[in-house]
Write an enzyme that holds these catalytic residues in place. Structure first.
Site, mmCIF file in Angstrom:
data_model
loop_
_atom_site.group_PDB
_atom_site.id
_atom_site.type_symbol
_atom_site.label_atom_id
_atom_site.label_comp_id
_atom_site.label_asym_id
_atom_site.label_seq_id
_atom_site.Cartn_x
_atom_site.Cartn_y
_atom_site.Cartn_z
ATOM 1 N N TYR A 140 0.821 -1.213 0.000
ATOM 2 C CA TYR A 140 0.000 0.000 0.000
ATOM 3 C C TYR A 140 0.859 1.270 0.000
ATOM 4 C CZ TYR A 140 -4.457 -2.355 0.971
ATOM 5 O OH TYR A 140 -5.590 -3.116 0.897
ATOM 6 N N LYS A 185 3.953 -15.398 3.303
ATOM 7 C CA LYS A 185 4.233 -16.157 2.078
ATOM 8 C C LYS A 185 5.756 -16.323 2.035
ATOM 9 C CE LYS A 185 2.945 -18.018 -1.855
ATOM 10 N NZ LYS A 185 2.088 -19.228 -1.959
ATOM 11 N N ASP A 217 -1.939 -18.633 1.262
ATOM 12 C CA ASP A 217 -2.873 -19.406 0.429
ATOM 13 C C ASP A 217 -3.542 -20.499 1.269
ATOM 14 O OD1 ASP A 217 -0.351 -20.587 0.598
ATOM 15 O OD2 ASP A 217 -0.313 -21.277 -1.479
ATOM 16 N N ASP A 241 -5.976 -7.440 4.422
ATOM 17 C CA ASP A 241 -7.120 -6.865 3.712
ATOM 18 C C ASP A 241 -7.955 -7.992 3.104
ATOM 19 O OD1 ASP A 241 -8.744 -4.885 2.442
ATOM 20 O OD2 ASP A 241 -7.679 -5.308 0.575
ATOM 21 N N ASP A 245 -11.817 -9.779 4.597
ATOM 22 C CA ASP A 245 -13.082 -9.877 3.844
ATOM 23 C C ASP A 245 -13.572 -11.319 3.845
ATOM 24 O OD1 ASP A 245 -13.003 -7.150 3.126
ATOM 25 O OD2 ASP A 245 -13.826 -7.595 1.132
HETATM 26 C C1 IPM Z 1 -10.311 -1.727 3.888
HETATM 27 C C2 IPM Z 1 -10.522 -1.180 2.501
HETATM 28 C C3 IPM Z 1 -9.379 -0.226 2.160
HETATM 29 C C4 IPM Z 1 -8.094 -1.027 2.236
HETATM 30 C C5 IPM Z 1 -9.501 0.490 0.797
HETATM 31 C C6 IPM Z 1 -10.797 1.251 0.673
HETATM 32 C C7 IPM Z 1 -8.327 1.388 0.540
HETATM 33 O O1 IPM Z 1 -10.654 -2.215 1.572
HETATM 34 O O2 IPM Z 1 -10.269 -0.922 4.841
HETATM 35 O O3 IPM Z 1 -10.191 -2.943 4.044
HETATM 36 O O4 IPM Z 1 -7.724 -1.741 1.295
HETATM 37 O O5 IPM Z 1 -7.428 -0.938 3.276
HETATM 38 MN MN MN Z 2 -10.661 -4.208 2.474
#
Ligand code: IPM
Ligand code: MN
Length: 357
Positions: A140, A185, A217, A241, A245
């Site tokens: 990032y 990794k 993975d 990240d 999710d």
């Molecule tokens: C999160 C989001 C952010 C990230 C984006 C919006 C930049 O996906 O907070 O997980 O990747 O950190």
């Molecule tokens: Mn995210």
């Protein structure tokens, strides 16, 4: 008086932060606390108003606050802007500016949402895990470049950057189930080999914590086939990240996953989901991730554990009473809007029956 900077941002951001404020008002009364809120434009909204996603006035307001509550940023309208002007750049700049290297994402399974999760309920009954995602390093923030038909991003980590994140993971693990999974990794990436070395070094100070190294993975697979093995997970920025999710699906919806970003003087609280432009302005978005982020603010920034627990409990009670926003609606759910969901939760703060007295 506790000073909060509210940055609604884009898409559903304004609705969900407004919803959180309904709950906050009730917390003020129930726990005799005082909050002073100021609102700032941020993300695409900042770009539209001032030509920059992180306007100076907002920056100043944040500096004068004690914690930040953020909605969400981004949307198709701003997708073609150069990287520095994109709404997401403001979010990254804010995290960096405040030194928020430690992003906590607690993942909880709500039994009442069993119908909404892709897993068999018996695979999840014990899931209560917490992801420590490194937030101010890695791809990032590394050097980036673009030259016609070529582009690059760089992953770079220093020992110190890894150590401060990992140490927080160990401290928490030692107070919980004493299991820590470090995700990397290391079979391919040099930064992951450094990461592993740091973890093994810090582990010596926490002999009671059992450490497991896992390739990312495999971790993705393990989160699906046996999520109950995890308790504390530490990992770098991008892996965190993606895995968070994935893990959010355990909560029944991305709309249920809160986050706290810590490490500096001023902490940031935001739902882990995005700005959902397709739902914006319709009173349909699930405000629970933001409301649970508010609970994390009460816990970590205000040291009001009792109030934090009351909010978390109120959320559970509303779900158990059968109320749901569209994303978590089950067969017999009473589907409500964003604002109504917040009001139902507020009503139940220290008042489990939800009866208005
Ligand atoms: C999160 C989001 C952010 C990230 C984006 C919006 C930049 O996906 O907070 O997980 O990747 O950190
Ligand atoms: Mn995210």
């Amino acid at each position: 008086m506790f000073k909060i900077a509210v940055l609604p941002g884009d898409g559903i951001g304004p609705e969900i932060t407004r919803a959180a404020q309904i709950v906050l008002k009730k917390v003020e009364q129930a726990f005799n606390l005082k909050f002073a809120l100021k609102e700032g434009v941020f993300g695409g909204a900042g770009y539209d108003a001032y030509g920059t996603p992180f306007p100076e006035e907002t920056e100043k307001m944040v500096e004068e606050s004690q914690a930040v509550l953020l909605g969400a940023v981004g949307g198709p309208r701003w997708d073609d802007l150069p990287r520095e002007l994109r709404p997401e750049s403001a979010l990254l700049a804010l995290r960096k500016k405040l030194g928020l290297y430690c992003n906590l994402r607690p993942v909880k399974y709500f039994k009442v949402l069993a119908e909404k999760v892709a897993w068999k309920p018996e695979l999840l009954s014990e899931v209560d895990l917490i992801i420590f995602r490194e937030l101010t390093g890695g791809a990032y923030f590394g050097t980036k470049g673009r030259k016609e038909k070529e582009a690059f991003d760089t992953i770079q980590y220093s020992w110190e950057e890894v150590e401060r994140l990992v140490r927080r993971g160990f401290t928490t693990a030692s107070k919980r189930k004493k299991i820590l999974h470090s995700i990397d990794k290391a079979n391919v990436l040099e930064t992951s080999r450094l990461w592993r070395e740091v973890v093994n070094q810090v582990a010596k100070e926490y002999p009671e914590v059992k450490v497991e190294h896992m390739y990312v993975d495999n971790a993705a697979l393990q989160l699906v086939v046996n999520p109950q093995q995890f308790d504390v997970i530490v990992t770098e920025n991008m892996f965190g990240d993606i895995l968070s999710d994935l893990a959010a699906a355990i909560g029944g919806s991305l709309g249920m996953l809160p986050s706290a970003s810590l490490g500096g003087k001023i902490s940031l609280y935001e739902p882990a989901h995005g700005s959902a432009p397709d739902l914006a302005g319709q009173n349909k978005a699930n405000p629970i991730a933001t409301i649970l982020s508010l609970a994390l603010m009460l816990r970590y920034s205000c040291q009001e554990e009792e109030a934090a627990l009351a909010v978390e409990k109120a959320v559970e009670q509303v779900l158990e009473a059968g109320y749901a926003t569209g994303d978590i609606a089950r067969k017999n759910s009473k589907v409500v809007g964003t604002q109504e969901m917040a009001e139902l939760i507020a009503q139940r703060i220290n008042n489990p029956s939800g009866k208005i007295t």
